[in-house]
Design a protein around this motif. Structure first.
Motif, PDB file in Angstrom:
ATOM      1  N   ALA A  56       0.900 -32.405 -38.030  1.00  0.00           N
ATOM      2  CA  ALA A  56       1.103 -33.366 -37.511  1.00  0.00           C
ATOM      3  C   ALA A  56      -0.678 -34.295 -38.048  1.00  0.00           C
ATOM      4  O   ALA A  56      -0.198 -35.313 -39.026  1.00  0.00           O
ATOM      5  CB  ALA A  56       0.870 -33.250 -36.789  1.00  0.00           C
ATOM      6  N   HIS A  57      -1.503 -33.978 -38.151  1.00  0.00           N
ATOM      7  CA  HIS A  57      -3.015 -34.481 -38.426  1.00  0.00           C
ATOM      8  C   HIS A  57      -2.983 -34.960 -38.927  1.00  0.00           C
ATOM      9  O   HIS A  57      -2.667 -36.035 -40.176  1.00  0.00           O
ATOM     10  CB  HIS A  57      -4.018 -33.671 -37.641  1.00  0.00           C
ATOM     11  N   CYS A  58      -3.065 -33.749 -40.203  1.00  0.00           N
ATOM     12  CA  CYS A  58      -2.614 -33.668 -42.098  1.00  0.00           C
ATOM     13  C   CYS A  58      -1.965 -34.703 -42.773  1.00  0.00           C
ATOM     14  O   CYS A  58      -1.968 -35.396 -43.480  1.00  0.00           O
ATOM     15  CB  CYS A  58      -3.122 -32.252 -42.687  1.00  0.00           C
ATOM     16  N   SER A  59      -0.672 -34.332 -41.947  1.00  0.00           N
ATOM     17  CA  SER A  59       0.760 -35.825 -42.496  1.00  0.00           C
ATOM     18  C   SER A  59       0.253 -37.240 -42.125  1.00  0.00           C
ATOM     19  O   SER A  59       0.154 -37.985 -42.898  1.00  0.00           O
ATOM     20  CB  SER A  59       1.835 -35.289 -42.025  1.00  0.00           C
ATOM     21  N   ALA A  60      -0.475 -37.285 -41.457  1.00  0.00           N
ATOM     22  CA  ALA A  60      -0.382 -38.573 -40.840  1.00  0.00           C
ATOM     23  C   ALA A  60      -2.169 -39.458 -41.725  1.00  0.00           C
ATOM     24  O   ALA A  60      -2.040 -40.760 -41.953  1.00  0.00           O
ATOM     25  CB  ALA A  60      -0.801 -38.829 -39.293  1.00  0.00           C
ATOM     26  N   ALA A  61      -2.884 -38.763 -41.641  1.00  0.00           N
ATOM     27  CA  ALA A  61      -4.258 -38.771 -42.656  1.00  0.00           C
ATOM     28  C   ALA A  61      -3.306 -39.498 -43.930  1.00  0.00           C
ATOM     29  O   ALA A  61      -3.933 -40.486 -44.582  1.00  0.00           O
ATOM     30  CB  ALA A  61      -5.115 -38.287 -42.676  1.00  0.00           C
ATOM     31  N   PHE A 122     -10.267 -32.840 -49.690  1.00  0.00           N
ATOM     32  CA  PHE A 122     -11.002 -31.830 -49.095  1.00  0.00           C
ATOM     33  C   PHE A 122     -11.085 -31.556 -47.438  1.00  0.00           C
ATOM     34  O   PHE A 122     -10.585 -29.663 -47.210  1.00  0.00           O
ATOM     35  CB  PHE A 122     -12.727 -31.897 -49.874  1.00  0.00           C
ATOM     36  N   GLY A 123     -11.040 -31.925 -46.821  1.00  0.00           N
ATOM     37  CA  GLY A 123     -10.236 -31.748 -45.480  1.00  0.00           C
ATOM     38  C   GLY A 123      -9.058 -31.154 -45.364  1.00  0.00           C
ATOM     39  O   GLY A 123      -8.916 -30.598 -44.923  1.00  0.00           O
ATOM     40  N   GLU A 124      -8.352 -31.918 -46.209  1.00  0.00           N
ATOM     41  CA  GLU A 124      -7.140 -31.775 -46.229  1.00  0.00           C
ATOM     42  C   GLU A 124      -6.589 -30.264 -46.491  1.00  0.00           C
ATOM     43  O   GLU A 124      -6.673 -29.397 -45.983  1.00  0.00           O
ATOM     44  CB  GLU A 124      -6.047 -32.650 -46.824  1.00  0.00           C
ATOM     45  N   TRP A 125      -7.412 -30.022 -47.259  1.00  0.00           N
ATOM     46  CA  TRP A 125      -7.457 -28.354 -48.158  1.00  0.00           C
ATOM     47  C   TRP A 125      -8.253 -27.304 -47.076  1.00  0.00           C
ATOM     48  O   TRP A 125      -7.654 -26.299 -47.150  1.00  0.00           O
ATOM     49  CB  TRP A 125      -8.341 -28.514 -49.611  1.00  0.00           C
ATOM     50  N   HIS A 127      -8.311 -27.558 -43.908  1.00  0.00           N
ATOM     51  CA  HIS A 127      -7.136 -27.554 -42.815  1.00  0.00           C
ATOM     52  C   HIS A 127      -5.712 -26.687 -43.057  1.00  0.00           C
ATOM     53  O   HIS A 127      -5.434 -26.319 -41.834  1.00  0.00           O
ATOM     54  CB  HIS A 127      -6.365 -28.799 -42.205  1.00  0.00           C
ATOM     55  N   ALA A 128      -5.561 -26.564 -44.162  1.00  0.00           N
ATOM     56  CA  ALA A 128      -4.637 -25.771 -45.155  1.00  0.00           C
ATOM     57  C   ALA A 128      -5.157 -24.568 -45.232  1.00  0.00           C
ATOM     58  O   ALA A 128      -4.222 -23.556 -44.518  1.00  0.00           O
ATOM     59  CB  ALA A 128      -4.208 -26.118 -46.446  1.00  0.00           C
ATOM     60  N   ALA A 137      -2.462 -15.258 -43.364  1.00  0.00           N
ATOM     61  CA  ALA A 137      -2.319 -15.863 -44.846  1.00  0.00           C
ATOM     62  C   ALA A 137      -2.696 -15.620 -45.657  1.00  0.00           C
ATOM     63  O   ALA A 137      -4.281 -15.958 -45.524  1.00  0.00           O
ATOM     64  CB  ALA A 137      -0.848 -16.942 -44.412  1.00  0.00           C
ATOM     65  N   PRO A 138      -2.297 -15.024 -46.747  1.00  0.00           N
ATOM     66  CA  PRO A 138      -3.454 -14.758 -47.619  1.00  0.00           C
ATOM     67  C   PRO A 138      -4.451 -16.590 -48.649  1.00  0.00           C
ATOM     68  O   PRO A 138      -3.088 -17.024 -48.323  1.00  0.00           O
ATOM     69  CB  PRO A 138      -3.088 -14.246 -48.797  1.00  0.00           C
ATOM     70  N   GLY A 139      -5.682 -16.385 -48.974  1.00  0.00           N
ATOM     71  CA  GLY A 139      -6.077 -17.717 -49.632  1.00  0.00           C
ATOM     72  C   GLY A 139      -6.293 -18.521 -48.853  1.00  0.00           C
ATOM     73  O   GLY A 139      -7.046 -20.294 -48.557  1.00  0.00           O
ATOM     74  N   ALA A 140      -6.665 -18.314 -47.664  1.00  0.00           N
ATOM     75  CA  ALA A 140      -7.552 -19.367 -46.295  1.00  0.00           C
ATOM     76  C   ALA A 140      -9.136 -19.447 -47.207  1.00  0.00           C
ATOM     77  O   ALA A 140      -9.574 -18.707 -47.120  1.00  0.00           O
ATOM     78  CB  ALA A 140      -7.560 -18.670 -45.273  1.00  0.00           C
ATOM     79  N   TYR A 141      -9.119 -20.817 -46.986  1.00  0.00           N
ATOM     80  CA  TYR A 141     -10.324 -21.333 -47.576  1.00  0.00           C
ATOM     81  C   TYR A 141     -10.679 -20.279 -48.895  1.00  0.00           C
ATOM     82  O   TYR A 141     -11.672 -20.840 -48.936  1.00  0.00           O
ATOM     83  CB  TYR A 141     -11.250 -20.983 -46.165  1.00  0.00           C
ATOM     84  N   GLY A 142      -9.643 -20.460 -49.650  1.00  0.00           N
ATOM     85  CA  GLY A 142      -9.762 -19.818 -50.847  1.00  0.00           C
ATOM     86  C   GLY A 142      -7.689 -20.455 -51.269  1.00  0.00           C
ATOM     87  O   GLY A 142      -7.980 -21.527 -51.682  1.00  0.00           O
ATOM     88  N   GLY A 143      -8.192 -19.331 -52.791  1.00  0.00           N
ATOM     89  CA  GLY A 143      -6.340 -19.646 -53.728  1.00  0.00           C
ATOM     90  C   GLY A 143      -6.810 -20.523 -54.652  1.00  0.00           C
ATOM     91  O   GLY A 143      -7.878 -20.941 -55.091  1.00  0.00           O
TER      92      GLY A 143
END
Length: 226
Positions: A56-61, A122-125, A127-128, A137-143
């Protein structure tokens, strides 16, 4: 993995949008496939926030970026909490719909900003990555977006004139240089994988058993949000 271009400081205005779109294509299908109870899981990186709160924070931003709404204190902790509260009665699907639109449309607005909003992408990425980390899930801080993210991180740390750091990454053939580029300061040295380096720079916990070397600086010195 996409190559991280840190050889010069010329801004690529399309880069933040590419990062967001790349992460959108991986994250949104993952989230739509998860059961409702996963959205109530507590996050490790954002104490007091659930997965849903982070989303919700990410979508609002991103919606604020798209609509150009930047009132005073817009990204303060208090404003973040208000944004989350405003979406408290939304379904998880509606939050994901807003997030998908934001990740699709915000890139153009960030490109037009001239640079100040690059940190939002960068911040949104990051938070993902927080969400992927909780879900296992795979790809945390990577992918797939890692190369784009490292390029942005290098630019952000240069502009903030952070301590220079020379990183030899397991994930890249060429060294990564971050922080102040004046040559006036002795750089720190990092050896390890790129996701761990992202965790350090974003103040995220490093999992037990993950090995890396850091010389000339303390881990907490790297945190750009500290």
């Amino acid at each position: 993995m996409t190559y991280a271009d840190t050889t010069h400081d010329v801004r690529d205005p399309e880069l933040p949008g590419r990062l967001l779109a790349t992460e959108r294509d991986a994250l949104i299908p993952l989230l739509r496939s998860r059961p409702e109870e996963d959205f109530a899981l507590a996050t490790l990186a954002c104490p007091g926030w659930t997965v849903r709160d982070v989303l919700a924070h990410c979508s609002a931003a991103l919606t604020r970026v798209v609509e150009g709404r930047f009132e005073k204190g817009v990204f303060s902790p208090e404003a973040n909490d208000r944004d989350i509260a405003e979406r408290a009665d939304w379904t998880n699907a509606r939050v994901l719909d807003e997030l998908e639109r934001g990740m699709t449309e915000a890139g153009a607005a960030i490109a037009r900003s001239g640079g100040p909003l690059d940190a939002v992408a960068f911040g949104e990425w990051v938070h993902a990555g927080d969400v992927r980390d909780v879900l296992g899930a795979p790809g945390a801080y990577g992918g797939e977006g890692l190369g784009f993210a490292l390029t942005l991180l290098a630019r952000l740390t240069r502009h903030k004139r952070r301590q220079p750091l020379h990183a030899d990454l397991d994930d890249l053939d060429d060294p990564l240089r971050l922080g102040d580029a004046s040559g006036e300061l002795t750089p720190a040295r990092y050896i390890g994988d790129a996701p761990t380096l992202v965790r350090l720079y974003s103040g995220r916990p490093v999992p037990d058993g993950v090995a890396y070397e850091l010389a000339g600086a303390k881990a907490e010195d790297l945190n750009i949000y500290g």
